[in-house]
Design a protein around this motif. Structure first.
Motif, short mmCIF file in Angstrom:
data_model
loop_
_atom_site.label_atom_id
_atom_site.label_comp_id
_atom_site.label_asym_id
_atom_site.label_seq_id
_atom_site.Cartn_x
_atom_site.Cartn_y
_atom_site.Cartn_z
N LEU A 1 51.79 5.22 21.35
CA LEU A 1 51.01 4.82 22.14
C LEU A 1 50.42 5.83 22.92
O LEU A 1 51.10 6.74 23.53
N PHE A 2 48.99 5.82 22.98
CA PHE A 2 48.28 7.03 23.73
C PHE A 2 47.13 6.47 24.44
O PHE A 2 46.31 6.18 23.47
N THR A 3 47.12 6.38 25.77
CA THR A 3 45.87 5.64 26.20
C THR A 3 45.46 5.73 27.62
O THR A 3 46.53 6.16 28.25
N HIS A 4 44.36 5.84 27.77
CA HIS A 4 44.05 5.41 29.36
C HIS A 4 44.09 4.04 29.57
O HIS A 4 44.36 3.33 29.01
N SER A 5 43.82 3.72 30.90
CA SER A 5 43.84 2.03 31.35
C SER A 5 45.09 1.79 30.93
O SER A 5 45.27 0.40 30.71
N GLY A 6 46.39 2.53 31.15
CA GLY A 6 47.59 2.18 30.71
C GLY A 6 48.35 1.20 31.50
O GLY A 6 49.15 0.61 31.11
N ALA A 7 47.67 1.23 32.94
CA ALA A 7 48.37 0.22 33.50
C ALA A 7 47.97 -1.14 33.19
O ALA A 7 48.69 -2.11 33.16
N THR A 8 46.47 -1.39 33.20
CA THR A 8 46.10 -2.52 32.74
C THR A 8 46.62 -3.02 31.28
O THR A 8 46.97 -4.23 31.09
N LEU A 9 46.77 -2.19 30.58
CA LEU A 9 47.27 -2.40 29.00
C LEU A 9 48.74 -2.43 28.82
O LEU A 9 49.13 -2.74 27.73
N GLY A 10 49.63 -2.05 29.85
CA GLY A 10 50.94 -1.75 29.65
C GLY A 10 51.80 -2.83 28.93
O GLY A 10 52.46 -2.75 28.35
N LEU A 11 51.41 -4.02 29.50
CA LEU A 11 52.45 -5.22 28.96
C LEU A 11 51.81 -5.59 27.71
O LEU A 11 52.56 -5.90 26.78
N ILE A 12 50.58 -5.65 27.61
CA ILE A 12 50.13 -6.15 26.31
C ILE A 12 50.29 -5.14 25.12
O ILE A 12 50.82 -5.28 23.80
N LEU A 13 50.08 -3.83 25.27
CA LEU A 13 50.45 -2.73 24.32
C LEU A 13 52.08 -2.84 23.94
O LEU A 13 52.00 -2.53 22.73
N GLY A 14 52.48 -2.98 24.93
CA GLY A 14 54.23 -2.78 24.59
C GLY A 14 54.61 -4.34 23.77
O GLY A 14 55.24 -3.89 22.67
N GLY B 1 59.87 8.14 26.01
CA GLY B 1 58.99 8.18 27.12
C GLY B 1 59.15 6.84 27.69
O GLY B 1 58.98 5.79 27.33
N ALA B 2 59.94 7.22 29.19
CA ALA B 2 59.90 5.97 30.08
C ALA B 2 58.75 5.66 31.04
O ALA B 2 58.99 5.64 32.15
N GLY B 3 57.68 5.75 30.57
CA GLY B 3 56.30 5.44 31.37
C GLY B 3 56.26 3.90 31.07
O GLY B 3 56.85 3.32 30.63
N ILE B 4 55.03 3.51 31.59
CA ILE B 4 54.88 1.88 31.44
C ILE B 4 54.81 1.68 29.83
O ILE B 4 55.32 0.55 29.56
N LEU B 5 54.12 2.63 29.20
CA LEU B 5 53.98 2.16 27.72
C LEU B 5 55.29 2.19 26.90
O LEU B 5 55.60 1.14 26.21
N GLY B 6 56.13 3.36 27.14
CA GLY B 6 57.47 3.18 26.55
C GLY B 6 58.35 2.47 26.95
O GLY B 6 59.20 1.46 26.11
N THR B 7 58.23 1.93 28.15
CA THR B 7 59.32 0.88 28.83
C THR B 7 58.76 -0.55 28.22
O THR B 7 59.85 -1.39 28.00
N SER B 8 57.48 -0.95 28.63
CA SER B 8 57.12 -1.91 28.03
C SER B 8 57.52 -2.26 26.58
O SER B 8 57.99 -3.52 26.32
N THR B 9 57.18 -1.37 25.78
CA THR B 9 57.57 -1.66 24.37
C THR B 9 59.12 -1.60 24.23
O THR B 9 59.44 -2.80 23.29
N ALA B 10 59.87 -0.98 24.74
CA ALA B 10 61.37 -1.04 24.85
C ALA B 10 61.73 -2.38 25.22
O ALA B 10 62.69 -3.05 24.64
N ALA B 11 61.12 -2.95 26.24
CA ALA B 11 61.50 -4.23 26.70
C ALA B 11 61.07 -5.22 25.76
O ALA B 11 61.96 -6.20 25.42
N HIS B 12 60.05 -5.31 25.20
CA HIS B 12 59.67 -6.16 24.30
C HIS B 12 60.47 -6.14 22.76
O HIS B 12 60.67 -7.10 22.31
N LEU B 13 60.87 -4.86 22.63
CA LEU B 13 61.60 -4.71 21.26
C LEU B 13 62.99 -5.34 21.66
O LEU B 13 63.44 -6.23 20.63
#
Ligand SMILES: Cc1cc2nc3c(=O)[nH]c(=O)nc-3n(C[C@H](O)[C@H](O)[C@H](O)COP(=O)(O)OP(=O)(O)OC[C@H]3O[C@@H](n4cnc5c(N)ncnc54)[C@H](O)[C@@H]3O)c2cc1C
Length: 399
Positions: free
Chosen positions: A334-347, A13-25
């Motif tokens: 990762l499954f959340t609302h507010s995923g814009a606000t949380l995108g960087l921190i959760l990743g 999944g290349a939404g904000i959560l998957g992409t952020s996690t991938a970048a941090h990994l």
């Protein structure tokens, strides 16, 4: 002596959560493969209001998580000065309908040390000249100068570039990707064409599709995902800077002067066909444009450029569901609302957990294990149906 192979992590999944996690990994030294159904940002992240905030009366843990979410955006802004085009902290204003009050919300925010101020209409006119002060509730409004917005497709592109520079591989147009589970362990992913890709760990970040994908693996995630849509307007002059959350419309600027609009009442008007196709009534689009014009200074004429509809990922209790999936070794979600606000921190936090194997205390309140895993899956949520997007009267595509 040969050096150990880096951990290979497949992220779906290349939404904000998957992409952020991938970048941090990738930044942390993992070998990363990011696989996504279509194109990056083609899900909720491409049609989000993306107001960056820790506003409202929510649990202390959720408030804190969103605050450090905002903190990571400020760090991002320092590291990437060019992000000022798509990441802004120009302030946000919200007010209640005439039959309710935001006084208690304001008191809650102040009690938590949140930087909200109460404005009367005169102060609104002085501090946010892009807003029609006459449209503000007679009791006044809550203003937070430190809130802002992000245009997620731009952020996703920047994170992808970073991930690729750190060695990540990105596979687009991979179709319906599933987690490959053998003997209770995630051993990789199965691409839409049936090809198997082995990995040491798998991260599932498919937005509103997470509950259905986990249900197929026997794991229940309470789901309250609705269908939602936004209207994107043509560019408006003078430029709007303030994010607005008003009783009848939410408004946020885009980098090029366009506006993104949505509202709860409009969301509820979406018609879901038997085949899962979404139809947005033309009256709802018109209504949003009128409401937005009413709350903006000068009441500009707004024209819809496009409508984008699809799933808005929301867990059953409204709070994030993040971290390892207890029933399946090697799988995180990762499954959340507010995923814009949380995108960087959760990743960042999920990547750290995967890399170190150490659970983050910050995520303790947001584990899947808070739900009773023996409970019968009474509802699978709207995430079970196909993400087909259609609009009745003006062209529509998920952006
Ligand atoms: C209308 C609206 C308003 C919002 N407003 C705000 C707000 O003001 N502030 C805020 O913080 N948040 C807001 N959000 C929430 C935020 O936008 C989402 O939480 C966030 O975008 C979710 O990101 P995601 O990566 O989980 O999912 P998505 O962006 O949906 O990404 C999931 C990706 O997975 C891919 N995928 C799906 N299924 C598969 C599969 N089987 N195989 C492979 N790939 C797959 C999809 O194509 C997609 O690219 C809003 C959301 C919406 C819709």
């Amino acid at each position: 002596m040969t050096s150990p192979q880096p951990l290979h992590v497949a992220v779906i999944g290349a939404g904000i959560l998957g992409t952020s996690t991938a970048a941090h990994l990738a930044r942390g030294g993992a070998r990363v493969t990011l696989v996504t159904q279509g194109k990056p940002a083609d899900g909720a992240s491409g049609r989000s209001i993306a107001w960056l905030n820790s506003s409202g009366a929510r649990s202390a843990e959720y408030r804190y998580l969103r605050l450090i979410g905002l903190d990571r955006y400020r760090t991002w802004r320092e590291r990437h000065p060019e992000s000022s085009a798509y990441l802004r902290f120009d302030g946000a204003l919200k007010w209640a309908g005439e039959d309710e009050s935001f006084r208690d919300t304001f008191a809650y925010e102040r009690a938590g040390g949140y930087d909200s101020v109460w404005l009367d209409r005169e102060q609104v006119a002085a501090l946010t000249p892009d807003v029609n002060a006459e449209a503000v509730a007679s009791e006044g409004a809550i203003y937070n100068r430190g809130e802002g917005w992000v245009n997620l497709p731009d952020l996703i592109a920047a994170l992808l570039a970073e991930a690729v520079a750190d060695g990540a591989e990105v596979i687009e147009d991979a179709g319906d990707v599933r987690v490959d589970v053998q003997d209770g362990t995630a051993v990789g992913v199965i691409l839409g064409n049936g090809a198997r890709l082995a990995a040491d760990r798998v991260v599932l970040a498919t937005g509103g599709h997470v509950p259905a994908q986990l249900a197929a693996l026997g794991v229940h995630v309470p789901d309250a995902t609705p269908a939602a849509f936004v209207v994107v307007t043509e560019p408006v002059e003078p430029r709007v800077r303030t994010v607005l959350n008003t009783p009848r419309v939410a408004v946020r600027p885009m980098p090029d002067g366009r506006l993104v609009l949505d509202a709860d009442w409009a969301e509820k008007s979406i018609v879901v066909g038997e085949d899962g196709a979404l139809t947005v009534p033309e009256a709802s689009v018109r209504g949003l444009l009128e409401e937005a014009s009413r709350v903006l200074a000068g009441n500009p004429t707004l024209v819809a450029e496009r409508v984008a509809a699809g799933l808005k990922p929301i867990p059953g209790d409204g709070e994030p569901v993040v971290g390892s999936v207890p029933a399946i070794a090697g799988l995180s979600m990762l499954f959340t609302h507010s995923g814009a606000t949380l995108g960087l921190i959760l990743g960042e936090l999920v990547a750290e957990e995967v890399l170190t194997g150490r659970p983050s205390p910050v995520l303790d309140a947001f584990r899947l294990s808070r739900f009773d895993q023996d409970a019968a899956p009474a509802e699978v949520g709207t995430g079970a149906w196909a993400p087909v997007t259609a609009a009745a009267d003006i062209s529509s595509a998920p952006s």
